[in-house]
Design a protein around this motif. Structure first.
Motif, PDB file in Angstrom:
ATOM      1  N   ARG A 188      61.138 -82.174 -15.465  1.00 14.36           N
ATOM      2  CA  ARG A 188      61.553 -83.707 -15.053  1.00 14.36           C
ATOM      3  C   ARG A 188      61.726 -84.498 -16.287  1.00 14.36           C
ATOM      4  N   ALA A 189      61.261 -84.150 -17.505  1.00 12.32           N
ATOM      5  CA  ALA A 189      61.262 -85.030 -18.745  1.00 12.32           C
ATOM      6  C   ALA A 189      63.004 -84.761 -19.413  1.00 12.32           C
ATOM      7  N   ILE A 190      63.537 -83.763 -19.150  1.00 13.90           N
ATOM      8  CA  ILE A 190      64.755 -83.549 -19.583  1.00 13.90           C
ATOM      9  C   ILE A 190      65.654 -84.621 -19.579  1.00 13.90           C
ATOM     10  N   ALA A 191      65.850 -84.973 -18.292  1.00 12.09           N
ATOM     11  CA  ALA A 191      66.881 -86.148 -17.951  1.00 12.09           C
ATOM     12  C   ALA A 191      66.879 -87.533 -18.782  1.00 12.09           C
ATOM     13  N   PRO A 192      65.409 -88.086 -18.620  1.00 11.41           N
ATOM     14  CA  PRO A 192      65.374 -89.316 -19.255  1.00 11.41           C
ATOM     15  C   PRO A 192      65.583 -89.049 -20.771  1.00 11.41           C
ATOM     16  N   LEU A 193      65.157 -87.935 -21.437  1.00 15.47           N
ATOM     17  CA  LEU A 193      65.283 -87.751 -22.844  1.00 15.47           C
ATOM     18  C   LEU A 193      66.914 -87.685 -23.125  1.00 15.47           C
ATOM     19  N   LYS A 194      67.553 -86.936 -22.233  1.00 17.55           N
ATOM     20  CA  LYS A 194      69.003 -86.598 -22.682  1.00 17.55           C
ATOM     21  C   LYS A 194      69.614 -88.106 -22.464  1.00 17.55           C
ATOM     22  N   LYS A 195      69.079 -89.076 -21.544  1.00 14.02           N
ATOM     23  CA  LYS A 195      69.720 -90.274 -21.620  1.00 14.02           C
ATOM     24  C   LYS A 195      69.645 -91.118 -22.638  1.00 14.02           C
ATOM     25  N   GLY A 197      69.853 -89.872 -25.534  1.00 12.13           N
ATOM     26  CA  GLY A 197      70.681 -89.299 -26.685  1.00 12.13           C
ATOM     27  C   GLY A 197      69.895 -88.414 -27.126  1.00 12.13           C
ATOM     28  N   TYR A 198      69.059 -87.628 -26.683  1.00 14.70           N
ATOM     29  CA  TYR A 198      68.537 -86.282 -27.131  1.00 14.70           C
ATOM     30  C   TYR A 198      68.913 -85.143 -26.875  1.00 14.70           C
ATOM     31  N   ARG A 199      68.896 -84.062 -27.741  1.00 16.59           N
ATOM     32  CA  ARG A 199      69.184 -82.807 -27.205  1.00 16.59           C
ATOM     33  C   ARG A 199      67.958 -82.044 -26.742  1.00 16.59           C
ATOM     34  N   VAL A 200      68.014 -81.675 -25.919  1.00 15.96           N
ATOM     35  CA  VAL A 200      66.613 -81.184 -25.431  1.00 15.96           C
ATOM     36  C   VAL A 200      66.556 -79.579 -25.168  1.00 15.96           C
ATOM     37  N   HIS A 201      65.558 -79.032 -25.677  1.00 11.30           N
ATOM     38  CA  HIS A 201      65.270 -77.578 -25.316  1.00 11.30           C
ATOM     39  C   HIS A 201      64.020 -77.238 -24.868  1.00 11.30           C
ATOM     40  N   THR A 202      63.818 -76.544 -24.033  1.00 13.46           N
ATOM     41  CA  THR A 202      62.615 -76.147 -23.572  1.00 13.46           C
ATOM     42  C   THR A 202      62.352 -74.763 -23.345  1.00 13.46           C
ATOM     43  N   ASP A 203      60.873 -74.434 -23.507  1.00 11.13           N
ATOM     44  CA  ASP A 203      60.393 -73.213 -23.359  1.00 11.13           C
ATOM     45  C   ASP A 203      59.026 -72.978 -22.623  1.00 11.13           C
ATOM     46  N   GLY A 204      59.174 -73.001 -21.253  1.00 12.79           N
ATOM     47  CA  GLY A 204      58.286 -73.018 -20.469  1.00 12.79           C
ATOM     48  C   GLY A 204      57.523 -74.453 -20.699  1.00 12.79           C
ATOM     49  N   GLY A 205      56.271 -74.471 -20.993  1.00 15.12           N
ATOM     50  CA  GLY A 205      55.525 -75.861 -20.894  1.00 15.12           C
ATOM     51  C   GLY A 205      55.648 -76.402 -22.383  1.00 15.12           C
ATOM     52  N   ALA A 206      56.622 -76.206 -22.999  1.00 12.73           N
ATOM     53  CA  ALA A 206      56.969 -76.957 -24.205  1.00 12.73           C
ATOM     54  C   ALA A 206      58.414 -77.136 -24.437  1.00 12.73           C
ATOM     55  N   LEU A 207      58.579 -78.266 -25.194  1.00 11.83           N
ATOM     56  CA  LEU A 207      59.809 -79.044 -25.055  1.00 11.83           C
ATOM     57  C   LEU A 207      60.090 -79.470 -26.582  1.00 11.83           C
ATOM     58  N   LEU A 208      61.350 -79.480 -26.995  1.00 14.21           N
ATOM     59  CA  LEU A 208      61.787 -80.071 -28.222  1.00 14.21           C
ATOM     60  C   LEU A 208      62.868 -81.022 -27.937  1.00 14.21           C
ATOM     61  N   ALA A 209      62.837 -82.177 -28.030  1.00 17.75           N
ATOM     62  CA  ALA A 209      63.821 -83.281 -28.291  1.00 17.75           C
ATOM     63  C   ALA A 209      64.449 -83.673 -29.512  1.00 17.75           C
ATOM     64  N   GLU A 210      65.771 -83.542 -29.926  1.00 22.03           N
ATOM     65  CA  GLU A 210      66.176 -83.893 -31.088  1.00 22.03           C
ATOM     66  C   GLU A 210      67.447 -84.743 -31.125  1.00 22.03           C
ATOM     67  N   LYS A 211      67.536 -85.458 -32.034  1.00 21.27           N
ATOM     68  CA  LYS A 211      68.710 -86.145 -32.272  1.00 21.27           C
ATOM     69  C   LYS A 211      69.062 -86.742 -33.563  1.00 21.27           C
ATOM     70  N   GLN A 212      70.278 -86.790 -33.706  1.00 27.19           N
ATOM     71  CA  GLN A 212      71.024 -87.205 -35.108  1.00 27.19           C
ATOM     72  C   GLN A 212      70.419 -86.327 -36.200  1.00 27.19           C
ATOM     73  N   ARG A 213      70.408 -85.094 -36.123  1.00 23.40           N
ATOM     74  CA  ARG A 213      70.001 -84.221 -37.101  1.00 23.40           C
ATOM     75  C   ARG A 213      70.857 -84.485 -38.505  1.00 23.40           C
ATOM     76  N   PHE A 214      72.137 -84.641 -38.152  1.00 19.76           N
ATOM     77  CA  PHE A 214      73.036 -84.727 -39.459  1.00 19.76           C
ATOM     78  C   PHE A 214      72.988 -85.763 -40.461  1.00 19.76           C
ATOM     79  N   SER A 215      71.983 -86.806 -40.091  1.00 18.02           N
ATOM     80  CA  SER A 215      71.610 -87.644 -41.003  1.00 18.02           C
ATOM     81  C   SER A 215      70.757 -87.197 -41.996  1.00 18.02           C
ATOM     82  N   ARG A 216      70.170 -85.824 -41.865  1.00 19.34           N
ATOM     83  CA  ARG A 216      69.401 -85.226 -42.817  1.00 19.34           C
ATOM     84  C   ARG A 216      70.041 -84.799 -43.794  1.00 19.34           C
ATOM     85  N   TRP A 217      71.477 -84.450 -43.816  1.00 20.00           N
ATOM     86  CA  TRP A 217      72.239 -84.074 -44.722  1.00 20.00           C
ATOM     87  C   TRP A 217      72.854 -85.256 -45.657  1.00 20.00           C
TER      88      TRP A 217
END
Lengths: 559, 176
Positions: A188-195, A197-217
């Motif tokens: 359920r958490a995927i949709a609001p996070l995507k909204k 602007g996050y890229r969302v990855h899930t693994d069962g009961g775990a989630l990683l949402a990430e955005k604007q990684r390029f700014s690290r470079w």
């Protein structure tokens, strides 16, 4: 001492890794989980490339340049050195011959002498200053390499399920119960996070949402730009890339700019002086003549063919034309010609004598006699003139033989053999002095009598003003070529891109996991923690969890 | 990645040493600029000779060179011409070439002068005074002695007489 670098999740970490590369569990800490300090998230806790268990000689050099501390020292020393270089005039600023070994002492006294002795009088070209720049360059390259690769690795393969400690020791943390099965909640958490602007990855009961990684470079892009910039600065001394010289350009002459393919013609030089009314009293008293405006009407030519062939005249093509004034240089493809100085000279360039018949008064016509490189044969009316000899600065030596005293046309004299009607078969000799007073001084008529042949039949006359052409001025121009500048600007452009990447975007990540109905959320951002907190709280709100923004902050008021 | 680490380190450090060394080197030795001194290579030139041919250093590769800068209005240059001619005749069989670079005069003047003095070693025109500037010649005449390996052995400013010229050429021929 060899440390065991294997994490409990089974990942083998390189030496020096602060957080397990896989699960994020802090390394080298007591097992009792007592520490609740915030985690060191630099480079995502990954070891810098150069950190090794047993550094050898090369590693030590590498580590020296890899250190940010060293880089800061290098930059600081360079800054101070660059500042010292601005104290007194640098040697490179002088155009005419000056002796630095005495100049600084005379002008500034003992301090000046010390300044010169220390080599500060030519700071920016000194070996030690360049060495500093090279070291900064080395530091930039090595620092970047040492960090960018591990960081890339850490970010490109992130484990979604992180260690509990990793999550609770982030700056943005939330823990609380959730209803329902963990996996459902995560889905359920995927949709609001995507909204958001996050890229969302899930693994069962775990989630990683990430955005604007390029700014690290961003920082590394800045480094690349700085490296380009430094290379351009260090190598502008390469042949053909840089020229900063002063040359004389006599009026009316096409003069080659040494070491280039360009020729510059000073078509006309004009100078305007301040009138007495315009000058301040101070100047009036000094009786100074102050130039108001000086201008070189310049034409720039480029050689297109037979440029390096001494047997042929170079083929020139006009490429630019500009009236050069102070602060208004001619500028063409990286070549600039600045007005620097001028000199008033009076050098005879050519005369156009008229051949006149002494007996009948008949005028046969004009011919042009150049001081430099004159034609050797002329046809005027029925007469043929052959230039036999030429003396630019006529004089007589001990044996009363004609010689030339200098290379300047101070007293030009031309010896002709003339053939034609009324003259002997093999012609008669005639010496000609263009300057009237010199005709008298050297006794042109007497000389011609002695030479014989012409017998007062012919005369060279100067009829009009236009028959004499002088070079009145010679213009002193500062010629500059800086082909390294485009590289400098490119480097700075890249730096700007890097700055923008780092300044206007933030790398934000949210990790969460649900264990037995308890949600643990950790958030990390490179900056703007308030924004991050707000984003997390609004996300939780859409998921039905009311939480105060401020309570998300896990200690520490660093912003 | 781990295995490539050492070569990468070595390559990068070597590159830094080479590039850095070059940058510092050009700063210290001033790159191309500067007046040639004894021990340096003579600056290149490409000049038209009185014989209508192109003369340059490549043409005289492997020969010892006596490069003399002169002008017809320079009394001392005129004075030393016979000495140069004599030594040219003496040494030319031993791969010694005397080059007389005239500074800034035109064909007529130079041709007349050469005819009068009867010198027959190669005379070159430097009409724009470009080579004089490159060689940093201040007083006239100035003579550069370049050995067979293309190195300036000595620079003589002012008039040369027969004896000193002979000595200088002897040293030049003996030099490596």
């Amino acid at each position: 001492m060899i440390k065991n670098t294997k994490c409990e999740c089974g990942h083998q970490n390189p030496v020096g890794t602060v957080l397990c590369e896989a699960c994020g569990k802090p390394q080298y800490e007591e097992a009792d989980h007592s520490s609740s300090e915030l985690l060191e998230m630099r480079y995502d806790g990954v070891a810098r490339r150069s950190q090794r268990a047993n550094p050898n000689f090369i590693d030590k050099i590498w580590n020296f340049f890899s250190s940010v501390k060293v880089a800061v020292y290098l930059i600081s020393i360079t800054l101070v050195a660059a500042m010292l270089g601005t104290v007194f005039t640098q040697e490179t600023m002088f155009v005419k011959n000056f002796d630095p070994s005495t100049y600084y002492k005379q002008k500034y006294g003992t301090i000046g002498e010390i300044y010169y002795m220390l080599g500060l009088s030519d700071t920016y070209n000194s070996w030690w200053f360049i060495l500093l720049l090279v070291m900064i360059g080395a530091s930039l390259v090595i620092c970047s390499l040492d960090r960018v690769l591990p960081l890339y690795r850490a970010l490109s393969k992130q484990k979604i399920r992180k260690h509990m400690q990793f999550l609770t020791r982030q700056r943005v943390v939330y823990q609380g119960p959730v209803s329902g099965r963990g996996e459902e909640w995560v889905n359920r958490a995927i949709a609001p996070l995507k909204k958001k602007g996050y890229r969302v990855h899930t693994d069962g009961g775990a989630l990683l949402a990430e955005k604007q990684r390029f700014s690290r470079w961003g920082p590394y892009v800045i480094h690349i730009g700085l490296i380009v910039f430094l290379l351009a600065v260090l190598f502008r001394g390469l042949p053909g890339l840089h020229l900063d010289e002063h040359y004389w350009f006599p009026e009316g002459e096409i003069t080659q700019i040494p070491d280039t393919n360009y020729y510059l013609k000073n078509e006309k030089f004009t100078v305007e002086y301040y009138t007495e009314d315009e000058m301040s009293d101070e100047f009036k008293q000094k009786g100074k003549i102050v130039p108001k405006l000086f201008e070189t009407k310049a034409v720039l030519y480029q050689c297109v063919a037979s440029c390096n062939d001494p047997l042929k005249e170079p083929e020139l093509v006009e490429v630019d034309r500009h009236n050069i004034r102070v602060n208004d240089p001619l500028s063409y493809k990286g070549l600039q010609a600045y007005q620097f100085d001028f000199e008033e000279v009076t050098t005879l360039r050519y005369v156009q004598p008229t051949l006149v018949d002494q007996e009948t008064g008949e005028v046969y016509g004009k011919f042009m006699l150049r001081m430099n490189d004159p034609e050797t044969e002329y046809d005027v009316g029925p007469y043929h003139l052959k230039l036999k000899d030429k003396y630019l600065d006529f004089g007589l030596d001990e044996n009363n033989k004609p010689i030339t005293k200098s290379g300047e046309p101070n007293a030009p004299a031309f010896l002709f053999t003339i053939t034609g009607p009324g003259l002997p078969e093999d012609g008669g000799q005639f010496i000609y002095f263009p300057f009237l007073q010199q005709q008298e001084l050297f006794g042109q008529d007497k000389l011609n009598e002695a030479l014989g042949g012409i017998n007062h039949k012919l005369r060279f006359d100067m009829i009009a003003m236009e028959d004499v052409d002088f070079i009145h001025f010679t213009s002193f121009l500062n010629i500059r070529i800086d082909r390294a500048m485009p590289f400098v600007w490119t480097g700075l452009g890249i730096v700007m891109v890097g700055l923008i990447m780092g300044f206007y975007w933030q790398h934000r990540r949210i990790w969460l996991r649900i264990d037995d109905g308890i949600l643990t959320l950790g958030g990390h951002t490179t900056k703007n923690w308030f924004g991050m907190r707000r984003e997390v709280s609004s996300f939780l709100e859409t998921m039905g969890i009311e939480v105060d923004e401020k309570s998300l902050d896990n200690g520490g008021n660093r912003s | 990645m781990g295995k490539a680490r050492r070569p990468v380190q070595i390559i990068i450090l070597t590159l830094i040493v080479i590039l850095g060394g070059y940058a510092i080197g050009t700063a210290v030795f001033g790159g191309e600029k500067g007046i040639p001194q004894a021990g340096d290579k003579p600056p290149a030139f490409n000049l038209r000779g009185l014989d209508g041919q192109v003369h340059n250093l490549e043409k005289y590769q492997g020969k010892a060179l006596v490069i003399n800068f002169w002008a017809t209005w320079c009394k001392y240059c005129v004075n030393e011409m016979p000495a140069l001619q004599t030594q040219w005749e003496k040494w030319k069989d031993q791969d010694v070439v005397i080059l007389g670079i005239n500074t800034g005069e035109d064909d007529l003047t130079v041709a007349n002068f050469v005819k009068q003095t009867g010198v027959d070693f190669p005379i070159l025109f430097d009409k724009k005074n470009e080579i004089v500037r490159k060689y940093g010649v201040v007083p006239m005449p100035t003579t550069f002695f370049v050995n067979k390996r293309g190195k300036i052995i000595s620079i003589h400013q002012g008039e040369l007489n027969l004896k000193t010229l002979n000595q200088q050429i002897a040293t030049l021929v003996a030099s490596n």
